[in-house]
Scaffold this active site. Structure first.
Site, PDB file in Angstrom:
ATOM      1  N   ALA A  63     -24.510 -40.021 -18.093  1.00  0.00           N
ATOM      2  CA  ALA A  63     -23.759 -38.789 -17.814  1.00  0.00           C
ATOM      3  C   ALA A  63     -24.777 -37.666 -17.651  1.00  0.00           C
ATOM      4  CB  ALA A  63     -22.840 -38.500 -18.990  1.00  0.00           C
ATOM      5  N   GLY A 107     -23.834 -43.553 -19.848  1.00  0.00           N
ATOM      6  CA  GLY A 107     -22.718 -43.643 -18.911  1.00  0.00           C
ATOM      7  C   GLY A 107     -23.060 -44.476 -17.682  1.00  0.00           C
ATOM      8  N   GLU A 110     -22.340 -47.869 -18.807  1.00  0.00           N
ATOM      9  CA  GLU A 110     -20.877 -47.937 -18.958  1.00  0.00           C
ATOM     10  C   GLU A 110     -20.193 -48.053 -17.596  1.00  0.00           C
ATOM     11  OE1 GLU A 110     -20.896 -44.451 -21.570  1.00  0.00           O
ATOM     12  OE2 GLU A 110     -19.728 -45.646 -22.990  1.00  0.00           O
ATOM     13  N   GLU A 130     -27.305 -43.012 -26.280  1.00  0.00           N
ATOM     14  CA  GLU A 130     -26.596 -41.796 -26.688  1.00  0.00           C
ATOM     15  C   GLU A 130     -26.967 -41.340 -28.103  1.00  0.00           C
ATOM     16  OE1 GLU A 130     -25.232 -44.340 -25.108  1.00  0.00           O
ATOM     17  OE2 GLU A 130     -23.770 -43.680 -23.625  1.00  0.00           O
TER      18      GLU A 130
HETATM   19  C1  3H9 Z   1     -24.165 -40.424 -21.729  1.00  0.00           C
HETATM   20  O1  3H9 Z   1     -24.334 -41.031 -20.715  1.00  0.00           O
HETATM   21  C2  3H9 Z   1     -22.845 -40.355 -22.437  1.00  0.00           C
HETATM   22  C3  3H9 Z   1     -21.924 -41.426 -21.963  1.00  0.00           C
HETATM   23  O2  3H9 Z   1     -21.559 -42.279 -23.015  1.00  0.00           O
HETATM   24  C4  3H9 Z   1     -20.734 -40.884 -21.197  1.00  0.00           C
HETATM   25  C5  3H9 Z   1     -19.796 -40.010 -21.940  1.00  0.00           C
HETATM   26  C6  3H9 Z   1     -18.506 -39.661 -21.255  1.00  0.00           C
HETATM   27  N1  3H9 Z   1     -28.733 -35.828 -17.285  1.00  0.00           N
HETATM   28  O3  3H9 Z   1     -37.262 -38.064 -18.202  1.00  0.00           O
HETATM   29  P1  3H9 Z   1     -37.722 -37.631 -16.866  1.00  0.00           P
HETATM   30  C7  3H9 Z   1     -33.605 -35.087 -15.898  1.00  0.00           C
HETATM   31  S1  3H9 Z   1     -25.414 -39.520 -22.431  1.00  0.00           S
HETATM   32  C8  3H9 Z   1     -29.317 -34.744 -16.778  1.00  0.00           C
HETATM   33  O4  3H9 Z   1     -38.820 -36.660 -16.777  1.00  0.00           O
HETATM   34  P2  3H9 Z   1     -38.623 -40.321 -16.371  1.00  0.00           P
HETATM   35  C9  3H9 Z   1     -34.709 -34.650 -16.836  1.00  0.00           C
HETATM   36  O5  3H9 Z   1     -34.285 -33.554 -17.609  1.00  0.00           O
HETATM   37  C10 3H9 Z   1     -26.780 -39.796 -21.357  1.00  0.00           C
HETATM   38  N2  3H9 Z   1     -30.636 -34.698 -16.470  1.00  0.00           N
HETATM   39  O6  3H9 Z   1     -38.059 -38.901 -15.938  1.00  0.00           O
HETATM   40  C11 3H9 Z   1     -35.798 -34.305 -15.857  1.00  0.00           C
HETATM   41  O7  3H9 Z   1     -35.516 -33.023 -15.324  1.00  0.00           O
HETATM   42  P3  3H9 Z   1     -36.693 -32.001 -14.963  1.00  0.00           P
HETATM   43  C12 3H9 Z   1     -27.378 -41.124 -21.578  1.00  0.00           C
HETATM   44  C13 3H9 Z   1     -31.362 -35.770 -16.709  1.00  0.00           C
HETATM   45  O8  3H9 Z   1     -38.783 -41.088 -15.127  1.00  0.00           O
HETATM   46  C14 3H9 Z   1     -35.609 -35.321 -14.748  1.00  0.00           C
HETATM   47  O9  3H9 Z   1     -34.268 -35.787 -14.860  1.00  0.00           O
HETATM   48  N3  3H9 Z   1     -28.588 -41.243 -20.798  1.00  0.00           N
HETATM   49  C15 3H9 Z   1     -30.820 -36.938 -17.254  1.00  0.00           C
HETATM   50  O10 3H9 Z   1     -39.774 -40.177 -17.290  1.00  0.00           O
HETATM   51  C16 3H9 Z   1     -36.538 -36.504 -14.828  1.00  0.00           C
HETATM   52  O11 3H9 Z   1     -36.436 -37.070 -16.121  1.00  0.00           O
HETATM   53  C17 3H9 Z   1     -29.769 -40.887 -21.307  1.00  0.00           C
HETATM   54  O12 3H9 Z   1     -29.887 -40.470 -22.445  1.00  0.00           O
HETATM   55  C18 3H9 Z   1     -29.432 -36.947 -17.534  1.00  0.00           C
HETATM   56  N4  3H9 Z   1     -28.815 -38.030 -18.032  1.00  0.00           N
HETATM   57  O13 3H9 Z   1     -37.460 -41.004 -17.235  1.00  0.00           O
HETATM   58  C19 3H9 Z   1     -30.953 -41.044 -20.382  1.00  0.00           C
HETATM   59  N5  3H9 Z   1     -31.798 -37.858 -17.403  1.00  0.00           N
HETATM   60  O14 3H9 Z   1     -37.491 -32.704 -13.920  1.00  0.00           O
HETATM   61  C20 3H9 Z   1     -31.829 -39.836 -20.457  1.00  0.00           C
HETATM   62  C21 3H9 Z   1     -32.915 -37.284 -16.946  1.00  0.00           C
HETATM   63  O15 3H9 Z   1     -35.978 -30.784 -14.514  1.00  0.00           O
HETATM   64  N6  3H9 Z   1     -32.915 -39.917 -19.511  1.00  0.00           N
HETATM   65  N7  3H9 Z   1     -32.667 -36.030 -16.525  1.00  0.00           N
HETATM   66  O16 3H9 Z   1     -37.457 -31.798 -16.247  1.00  0.00           O
HETATM   67  C22 3H9 Z   1     -34.021 -40.657 -19.741  1.00  0.00           C
HETATM   68  O17 3H9 Z   1     -34.140 -41.373 -20.721  1.00  0.00           O
HETATM   69  C23 3H9 Z   1     -35.137 -40.549 -18.748  1.00  0.00           C
HETATM   70  O18 3H9 Z   1     -34.956 -39.345 -18.043  1.00  0.00           O
HETATM   71  C24 3H9 Z   1     -35.203 -41.709 -17.720  1.00  0.00           C
HETATM   72  C25 3H9 Z   1     -36.252 -41.353 -16.634  1.00  0.00           C
HETATM   73  C26 3H9 Z   1     -35.636 -42.976 -18.451  1.00  0.00           C
HETATM   74  C27 3H9 Z   1     -33.888 -41.939 -17.052  1.00  0.00           C
END
Ligand code: 3H9
Length: 706
Positions: A63, A107, A110, A130
């Site tokens: 999400a 998400g 999911e 999460e």
């Molecule tokens: C969820 O899904 C809840 C569900 O159960 C549904 C409920 C209804 N959203 O980390 P990076 C941005 S909770 C918004 O540097 P990497 C990040 O801020 C979510 N933005 O890249 C950054 O922005 P900026 C569960 C996001 O390659 C840019 O993308 N998911 C999100 O080193 C690049 O990110 C997570 O917790 C997001 N979801 O790593 C996953 N994700 O360039 C969280 C990233 O402006 N994300 N951004 O600074 C990660 O773990 C890593 O970002 C990922 C990529 C592994 C995906």
């Protein structure tokens, strides 16, 4: 449909592609786009099955986390698209196959679980992270994962939050196939196999849960509560997974209730702040993608003591060869033996193979001379903390290294400009302040001298990532951000002991607050001799009228240096690191307090926490207004990654916002009245309290201006 989602066809297979860079988060517009594409596929008789795939570098990474803050603050309806998409996918009359590369997280996974089948490339990872945001899965993972992978695997994934590899996910029943070669072609071929088999789409929610050992969940619960002390979400995630034993709709309601509870919690807000904070620290005004960075192919470290050895391990772990220089063969052998011992412990824990260990040892090139230093792209000085010696080493390094080499000092307190002035290239000099143990702690304070060039700063920030560190750029002052703030933090801990709290009470209150270790136990770990030497270097600068702690110097004089001498604030039984309260110290404290005329009293743990944490916040506010830290969140990240501040409290400055700036300010003013000028409130804190703003507002203004 929107630009964020496209629908194409490959013969009888509809292909829905999500294009929401950088990570294909389910931002507003994406779920709506997927649903519209599904409708179009369902209405088209020629489409027999559907593939859902991510464009760019990943499948859906979850999400959109930015939306959670809005949701938590009461914005209604912004998740309506998502809420409607998940059941639409699962109820789709044609089979939907998720085709996963990169990461399917939260998400994102999911979404895939609502599809009827899942295929992935071998390099893909899937997970429910999460909990790391203080949440539980909120779109059915706690109910669908148990039906595919069993209660135990689901509980592990939802409560711990670490991703699993494609191979592991296939083994667990989460993935149906790992695709060799091109993902889209493989997924389309898989879809055609499903069409050929006939039958209705397979829904995860219709499956029954495989039987499992009834005690296993209790074991996971015990492990999780030990590993995630103080965190609310992990145990809540297990509670939600357990509810999968009820009918699907009942379990879904339980998940929704818990998700909401977590979303509204301070812990989740703090952890989301930390998620974005970790990324915000990389944004430095004047340094951008266009700033030149230097390649680091060969490193060198001067000093093979505890810090130097740990720093060399960082380079070796990142595959960068590193010279390790010492003055004598004995010191070099000792340093190498400790490195080997550290690696051997990792091998023993099964986190590294013996072959990998030898490869890493092979990258560490011991030396007693500067002979090959001209090959180094960076040299990190990690010798004894003394200015004269450091200046001498930098003058030597200036002669033996290439003019374009970066010269970094691991000083934890000293003036980087004075060190730089010992060279003919101050623009190439910078502080790289690692934290002990340097091979473990994630923080790297990057100290910018007044002449450090943008290229040297940008290279240092990029290098931090390569070394798997969180690099935070800070300004030059005594102790920079971390150690400068640690001084009042430790000072208050000692005053509290003088005023009547027992050593172990102070530490226990701070551990209860969430710190990894209490302040006095940390002092014992770092070494009271080290603290004494640092303080001795600045003793002449301390105003006479300022109250100074009494006990640490006495402990030093008694040769009680902490863990290394088996006695400091605590005593340590032979062969053990367990801190035991020491009646001798208690006696010394009582005597010293009596002699100094300090009235002793019972002190509550609430006051202990306030005094220690507010001292940290007050100094943080001064550091911020002096520009030593770029943003409040930079201070938060430093304290979480370098000093064991609980991430679920978001760091000291976020904690101040959470408590309320006005309240923190009022208490600091009260402490000033009771305890004197060391408690004078930082002018920035006063102005925030008066204007009704907080540190977060300042960061928002900073981001808007840069
Ligand atoms: C969820 O899904 C809840 C569900 O159960 C549904 C409920 C209804 N959203 O980390 P990076 C941005 S909770 C918004 O540097 P990497 C990040 O801020 C979510 N933005 O890249 C950054 O922005 P900026 C569960 C996001 O390659 C840019 O993308 N998911 C999100 O080193 C690049 O990110 C997570 O917790 C997001 N979801 O790593 C996953 N994700 O360039 C969280 C990233 O402006 N994300 N951004 O600074 C990660 O773990 C890593 O970002 C990922 C990529 C592994 C995906």
């Amino acid at each position: 449909m929107s630009e964020l989602v496209t629908l194409t066809r490959d013969g009888d297979i509809g292909v829905i592609t999500v294009n929401n860079p950088p990570v294909n988060a389910l931002s507003p517009g994406v779920p709506e786009g997927i649903e519209a594409a599904l409708r179009e596929c369902c209405a088209d008789w020629s489409v027999k099955a559907i593939v859902l795939i991510g464009g760019g570098r990943t499948f859906i990474a979850g999400a959109d986390i930015k939306q959670f803050a809005k949701l938590a603050s009461g914005a209604k309806g912004i998740d309506a698209g998502m809420r409607s998409m998940f059941p639409s996918l699962e109820d789709c009359s044609k089979s939907v196959i998720a085709a996963i590369h990169g990461t399917a997280l939260g998400g994102g996974l999911e979404t895939a679980l609502c599809c009827h089948y899942r295929v992935a490339v071998a390099s893909a990872q899937v997970g429910q992270p999460e909990v790391k945001l203080g949440l539980i899965p909120g779109a059915g993972a706690t109910q669908r994962l148990p039906r595919l992978a069993g209660l135990i695997k689901a509980a592990e994934m939802c409560a711990i939050g670490d991703p699993v590899s494609a191979a592991e996910a296939e083994q667990a029943g989460i993935l149906d196939r790992v695709i060799e070669g091109d993902l889209l072609s493989g997924a389309i071929a898989f879809a055609r196999e499903i069409v050929a088999q006939g039958g209705p789409p397979r829904k995860a929610s219709d499956l029954s849960i495989p039987p499992c050992d009834p005690n296993a969940l209790a074991v996971i619960r015990a492990t999780v509560s030990k590993r995630t002390r103080g965190l609310m979400a992990p145990l809540k995630a297990i509670e939600a997974v357990e509810a999968a034993s009820f009918p699907f709709a009942v379990g879904m309601q339980k998940e929704a209730d818990i998700f909401k509870e977590c979303l509204l919690s301070d812990q989740s807000k703090a952890l989301i702040h930390v998620f974005f904070g970790e990324r915000a620290v990389n944004k430095i005004p004047g340094i951008g993608k266009e700033t030149l960075t230097l390649p680091i192919r060969q490193a060198a470290v001067v000093g093979a003591g505890t810090m130097g050895g740990g720093i060399a391990m960082n380079y070796a772990n990142a595959g960068i060869p590193v010279f390790l220089k010492e003055a004598t063969q004995e010191a070099l052998d000792h340093g190498l033996a400790i490195i080997r011992k550290n690696y051997a412990a990792t091998v023993q824990k099964g986190r590294m193979t013996a072959v990998q260990m030898e490869q890493r040892m092979g990258l560490i090139q011991p030396t007693l001379t500067y002979d090959r230093f001209a090959e180094a792209d960076i040299v990190v000085e990690a010798i004894f903390e003394g200015m004269e010696l450091k200046k001498q080493v930098f003058a030597e390094l200036d002669k033996v290294t290439r003019p374009d080499a970066i010269l970094a000092s691991n000083t934890s307190t000293l003036d980087i400009d004075v060190i730089a002035a010992a060279t003919s290239r101050p623009q190439q000099v910078i502080g790289h302040h690692f934290f002990s143990p340097a091979n473990v702690m994630r923080l790297l304070e990057i100290v910018r001298g007044k002449e450090s060039s943008p290229t040297v700063i940008a290279t240092s920030m990029a290098l931090a990532k390569t070394l798997n560190k969180v690099g935070v750029l800070v300004g030059n002052c005594f102790g920079f951000v971390g150690n400068r703030m640690f001084e009042p933090y430790l000072r208050e801990s000692q005053f509290l002991v003088e005023e009547g709290a027992r050593v172990e009470e102070v530490d226990a209150a701070m551990v209860e607050f969430g710190m990894a270790l209490g302040p006095l136990a940390v002092a014992d770990l770092a070494g009271l001799d080290v603290g004494w030497r640092i303080k001795n270097g600045i003793r002449h600068l301390i105003p006479q009228e300022l109250r100074q702690p009494l006990i640490a110097d006495r402990l030093y004089e008694l040769g009680r240096y902490g863990q290394k001498t088996k006695a400091g604030w605590y005593r340590y039984p032979e062969g053990s690191r367990v801190a035991m309260p020491d009646p001798e110290v208690q006696q010394l404290v009582e005597e010293s307090a009596r002699n100094a005329g300090i009235e002793r009293r019972v002190i509550s743990s609430e006051e202990i926490v306030e005094r220690i944490v507010y001292a940290l916040i007050n100094e943080g506010a001064k550091i911020l207004s002096e520009g030593i830290a770029l943003r409040a969140v930079d201070i938060d990240i430093i304290y979480i990654y370098g000093y064991g501040f609980p991430a679920y409290r978001g760091g000291p400055m976020w904690h101040a916002d959470t408590v309320g700036i006005k309240k923190v300010h009022e208490r600091i003013c009260e402490f000033e009245r009771q305890h004197g000028t060391q408690w004078s409130p930082a002018p920035l804190l006063t102005s925030l309290a008066e204007s009704g703003k907080n540190f977060s507002d300042l960061d928002t203004e900073h981001a808007a201006a840069s």
